[in-house]
Write an enzyme that holds these catalytic residues in place. Structure first.
Site, short mmCIF file in Angstrom:
data_model
loop_
_atom_site.label_atom_id
_atom_site.label_comp_id
_atom_site.label_asym_id
_atom_site.label_seq_id
_atom_site.Cartn_x
_atom_site.Cartn_y
_atom_site.Cartn_z
N ASP A 140 34.88 -4.80 -7.86
CA ASP A 140 34.59 -3.52 -7.20
C ASP A 140 35.05 -2.36 -8.08
O ASP A 140 34.27 -1.50 -8.51
CB ASP A 140 35.32 -3.59 -5.84
CG ASP A 140 35.46 -2.28 -5.10
OD1 ASP A 140 35.26 -1.23 -5.71
OD2 ASP A 140 35.82 -2.31 -3.91
N CYS A 169 29.55 -3.25 -6.61
CA CYS A 169 28.43 -4.00 -6.02
C CYS A 169 27.23 -3.09 -5.74
O CYS A 169 26.09 -3.55 -5.69
CB CYS A 169 28.84 -4.77 -4.77
SG CYS A 169 29.08 -3.76 -3.30
N TYR A 170 27.49 -1.79 -5.58
CA TYR A 170 26.36 -0.88 -5.34
C TYR A 170 25.52 -0.67 -6.59
O TYR A 170 24.45 -0.05 -6.53
CB TYR A 170 26.85 0.45 -4.74
CG TYR A 170 27.54 0.23 -3.41
CD1 TYR A 170 26.93 -0.55 -2.43
CD2 TYR A 170 28.80 0.74 -3.15
CE1 TYR A 170 27.57 -0.81 -1.23
CE2 TYR A 170 29.45 0.49 -1.94
CZ TYR A 170 28.83 -0.29 -1.00
OH TYR A 170 29.46 -0.55 0.20
N LYS A 205 32.24 8.13 0.75
CA LYS A 205 33.01 6.91 0.54
C LYS A 205 33.11 6.64 -0.96
O LYS A 205 32.59 7.37 -1.78
CB LYS A 205 32.41 5.75 1.32
CG LYS A 205 32.49 6.03 2.83
CD LYS A 205 32.96 4.88 3.66
CE LYS A 205 34.38 4.46 3.43
NZ LYS A 205 34.70 3.25 4.22
N ASP A 237 31.85 1.54 -5.74
CA ASP A 237 32.12 0.11 -5.72
C ASP A 237 31.07 -0.54 -6.63
O ASP A 237 29.87 -0.23 -6.52
CB ASP A 237 32.01 -0.40 -4.28
CG ASP A 237 32.20 -1.91 -4.12
OD1 ASP A 237 31.97 -2.67 -5.10
OD2 ASP A 237 32.56 -2.34 -3.02
N ARG A 295 27.78 4.99 0.70
CA ARG A 295 27.44 5.98 1.73
C ARG A 295 28.23 7.27 1.53
O ARG A 295 29.22 7.29 0.79
CB ARG A 295 27.67 5.41 3.13
CG ARG A 295 28.99 4.69 3.31
CD ARG A 295 29.09 4.12 4.70
NE ARG A 295 30.17 3.16 4.78
CZ ARG A 295 30.89 2.94 5.87
NH1 ARG A 295 30.65 3.61 6.97
NH2 ARG A 295 31.85 2.04 5.87
N HIS A 322 23.19 3.50 4.49
CA HIS A 322 24.05 2.72 3.60
C HIS A 322 23.22 2.06 2.50
O HIS A 322 22.13 1.55 2.77
CB HIS A 322 24.80 1.66 4.42
CG HIS A 322 25.96 1.08 3.69
ND1 HIS A 322 25.81 0.18 2.66
CD2 HIS A 322 27.29 1.30 3.80
CE1 HIS A 322 27.00 -0.14 2.17
NE2 HIS A 322 27.93 0.53 2.85
N ASP A 361 35.51 -11.20 -7.80
CA ASP A 361 35.07 -12.29 -6.94
C ASP A 361 33.63 -12.64 -7.31
O ASP A 361 33.03 -11.97 -8.16
CB ASP A 361 35.21 -11.92 -5.46
CG ASP A 361 34.43 -10.66 -5.09
OD1 ASP A 361 33.24 -10.58 -5.46
OD2 ASP A 361 35.00 -9.75 -4.46
N HIS A 419 30.92 -9.84 -6.23
CA HIS A 419 30.86 -8.69 -7.14
C HIS A 419 30.36 -9.10 -8.52
O HIS A 419 29.65 -8.32 -9.17
CB HIS A 419 32.22 -8.00 -7.23
CG HIS A 419 32.50 -7.12 -6.04
ND1 HIS A 419 33.09 -7.60 -4.90
CD2 HIS A 419 32.24 -5.81 -5.82
CE1 HIS A 419 33.18 -6.61 -4.01
NE2 HIS A 419 32.67 -5.51 -4.55
C1 FPP Z 1 30.27 -1.43 4.28
O1 FPP Z 1 31.46 -1.96 4.01
C2 FPP Z 1 29.24 -2.48 4.03
C3 FPP Z 1 28.21 -2.69 4.80
C4 FPP Z 1 28.01 -1.86 6.03
C5 FPP Z 1 27.20 -3.76 4.49
C6 FPP Z 1 26.40 -3.43 3.29
C7 FPP Z 1 25.18 -4.21 3.17
C8 FPP Z 1 24.91 -4.91 2.08
C9 FPP Z 1 25.88 -5.01 0.97
C10 FPP Z 1 23.55 -5.52 1.93
C11 FPP Z 1 23.53 -6.97 2.17
C12 FPP Z 1 22.21 -7.47 1.76
C13 FPP Z 1 21.89 -8.76 1.71
C14 FPP Z 1 20.58 -9.16 1.20
C15 FPP Z 1 22.82 -9.80 2.14
P1 FPP Z 1 32.71 -1.04 3.65
O2 FPP Z 1 32.95 -0.04 4.73
O3 FPP Z 1 33.80 -1.97 3.30
O4 FPP Z 1 32.23 -0.35 2.29
P2 FPP Z 1 31.87 1.18 1.96
O5 FPP Z 1 33.11 1.97 2.15
O6 FPP Z 1 31.47 1.11 0.52
O7 FPP Z 1 30.74 1.59 2.84
K K Z 2 33.72 -1.70 0.08
#
Ligand code: FPP
Ligand code: K
Length: 533
Positions: free
Chosen positions: A417, A361-362, A356, A359, A353, A305, A424, A427
């Site tokens: 996002d 934030c990535y 998926k 977003d 990942r 991820h 928010d 983001h």
């Molecule tokens: C998946 O959520 C999100 C995670 C598994 C956590 C991701 C980790 C971070 C954002 C890093 C945090 C770092 C610090 C320093 C606090 P989802 O299933 O809603 O999103 P997805 O579909 O995009 O994977």
């Molecule tokens: K997400």
């Protein structure tokens, strides 16, 4: 007119104004001559340049073909997410093909981010009571990216964060709550940022005073003991005693230790008490979190991820030179292959990942990995000498910028996002850090003039910092293009990343995610403070 004073709710009313940096030939910039900090330049000259460059932009603003069609290869295995993905791609295709590219709506975003600082938060936010330091950090850091001075919030940051310190060391996320690694991390970042701004134009003695008020009340000895209690036999860390293990806890612990000035002596522990060096095994632990896909997971044997990938890459670079660390502790080719697959077309943004959705934030978690991978690929550079043999951008910076400007700006301020989702604070911060990563080029500087600590003066006495490499990062306001493979001649600079200087955001430290320069000021204060004790 300064873009900061543009009326709120100005979206679409303002046509893109074409303004170019004065020095288009580029040049390495230091935090001191970071143009994002200086604000707007000279108006008349800008207007002349604007006319001259209009022709270039009308051509360059044609939307690249990748944003105009759906992917040719679509997986035949239909799932709920694959259906959603197709819908999102279709919806975003309309947004990203806009011309002209919308401006960064700086004023409305500033207004959105000032909300919690000036008006407090409504009862809708009670669920975030354990995330108080996060809200400070997200808003404060995002404001600095937008060119705001947050020094005026330093005293309030201190008085609001002090009650979160736990009697047994560390910080909780809310008053009277038990400690959490993420809360500790966000407290340290917030203070590092507000103190940096509060101190930056003051004479030396007063500057030191600001830092003393901001940091000397933190019980470093107890904090260290608490972090020791989160350490795992496998080399990693937990988010708190009895809490979950992930690389985020490891990264947050390392950032905390680095920014609070802990040196090798302090971290080695007392063998008489059965203590081992605190950082033992952490690099190997990070290494074991790389997965079969090439990406990096929260912990061993989990799914790769982007969020965790950033934690591990930054964590590795906190403890050494990027090229050495990334090639020693990662299968870098496999990692690059996974990271490349995170950027989608037609969207232009990143997913976290495999299979998926994109977003905003990535932009930080994946975009921030690219900054470090490029630094590793380009090796060590010096601000004093010209850059040789650049690999150039390994990702599409322009596509990310297009995704951010067209899809991630909420119509009433704040960043998000994707279209259809409310903006928010989280983001807002991570979309803007990603925009900064796309606009600038980061490099690790091994300049010999720097002392062992990578800082300004070398008044340092005492033990070395295991984090000294983290203080050697610099940024360039221009991104180098690949060098000519035949003679190594520099390839010039990538054009069009900052079509208007009004869109330029501040430079960040690529490991700490705070304004570049804040880390160095804090580090030099710790040396004075610890030297005086
Ligand atoms: C998946 O959520 C999100 C995670 C598994 C956590 C991701 C980790 C971070 C954002 C890093 C945090 C770092 C610090 C320093 C606090 P989802 O299933 O809603 O999103 P997805 O579909 O995009 O994977
Ligand atoms: K997400």
């Amino acid at each position: 007119m300064s873009s900061h004073r543009r009326p709120i709710g100005s979206k679409a009313k303002f046509k893109r104004k074409v303004v170019f940096p004065k020095n288009r030939s580029g040049g390495m910039a230091t935090p001191e001559n970071n143009p994002a900090r200086d604000g707007d330049g000279d108006g008349e000259q800008e207007q002349e340049q604007a006319q001259e460059q209009q022709a270039y932009w009308s051509a360059a603003e044609q939307v690249p073909a990748m944003h105009l069609k759906l992917p040719l290869l679509i997986d035949g295995h239909v799932t709920e997410t694959s259906r959603k993905q197709l819908g999102v791609a279709q919806m975003i295709m309309k947004e990203v093909s806009q011309t002209p590219l919308p401006l960064l709506e700086r004023a409305t975003h500033v207004d959105f981010l000032l909300g919690p600082l000036h008006n407090g938060l409504s009862s809708r936010y009670t669920g975030l009571d354990a995330s108080r330091p996060w809200i400070f950090y997200w808003c404060i850091n995002a404001l600095t990216l937008l060119g705001e001075d947050v020094g005026r919030y330093n005293e309030r940051a201190i008085s609001s964060l002090k009650p979160l310190q736990h009697k047994d060391g560390g910080f909780g996320g809310g008053n009277g709550q038990s400690q959490h690694m993420a809360a500790v991390y966000a407290v340290v970042l917030t203070l590092a940022i507000t103190a940096h701004h509060a101190a930056r134009d003051l004479p030396e003695a007063e500057r030191m005073d600001v830092y003393a008020r901001s940091f000397s009340w933190i019980n470093r000895a107890r904090l260290l003991q608490w972090i020791r209690r989160t350490k795992l036999p496998n080399g990693g860390f937990k988010v708190n005693e009895g809490g979950e293990e992930d690389v985020r806890a490891g990264y947050c612990a390392l950032v905390t230790l680095a920014l609070l000035g802990y040196d090798e002596d302090e971290l080695k522990g007392d063998p008489a008490q059965g203590e081992k060096p605190l950082l033992d095994g952490v690099l190997e632990y990070f290494k074991r979190c790389q997965t079969w896909e090439g990406g990096i997971a929260a912990k061993e044997n989990s799914e790769a991820h982007g969020g965790y990938a950033f934690c591990v890459l930054a964590g590795l670079c906190l403890l050494g030179e990027p090229r050495e660390m990334l090639s020693k502790y990662l299968d870098l080719d496999r990692f690059i292959s996974w990271l490349s697959a995170r950027q989608y077309a037609p969207e232009g943004g990143f997913s976290g990942r495999t299979n998926k959705l994109v977003d905003g934030c990535y932009s930080t978690w994946v975009g921030g990995c690219w900054a470090l991978v490029e630094a590793a690929a380009n090796g060590i550079e010096s601000a004093g000498s010209p850059v040789k043999m650049h690999v150039g951008s390994m990702w599409s910076r322009k596509a990310l910028i297009r995704y951010i400007l067209t899809c991630c700006q909420g119509p009433r301020g704040g960043l998000r996002d994707k279209p259809g989702i409310y903006p928010d604070f989280y983001h807002s911060n991570y979309v803007l850090i990603g925009l900064s990563a796309a606009q600038h080029y980061y490099y690790y500087d091994d300049d010999e003039d720097d002392d062992e600590y990578g800082g300004a003066s070398s008044a340092a006495e005492g033990a070395r910092s295991p984090f000294r490499h983290a203080f050697r990062w610099k940024a360039s306001r221009n991104v180098p293009k690949p060098s000519d493979p035949r003679d190594g001649r520099a390839g010039g600079w990538e054009e069009g990343l900052v079509p208007s200087e009004e869109d330029r955001v501040g430079m960040q430290h690529p490991l700490f995610n705070i304004p570049l320069g804040a880390e160095a000021q804090l580090e030099s204060w710790w040396r004075l403070f610890k030297g005086a004790q």
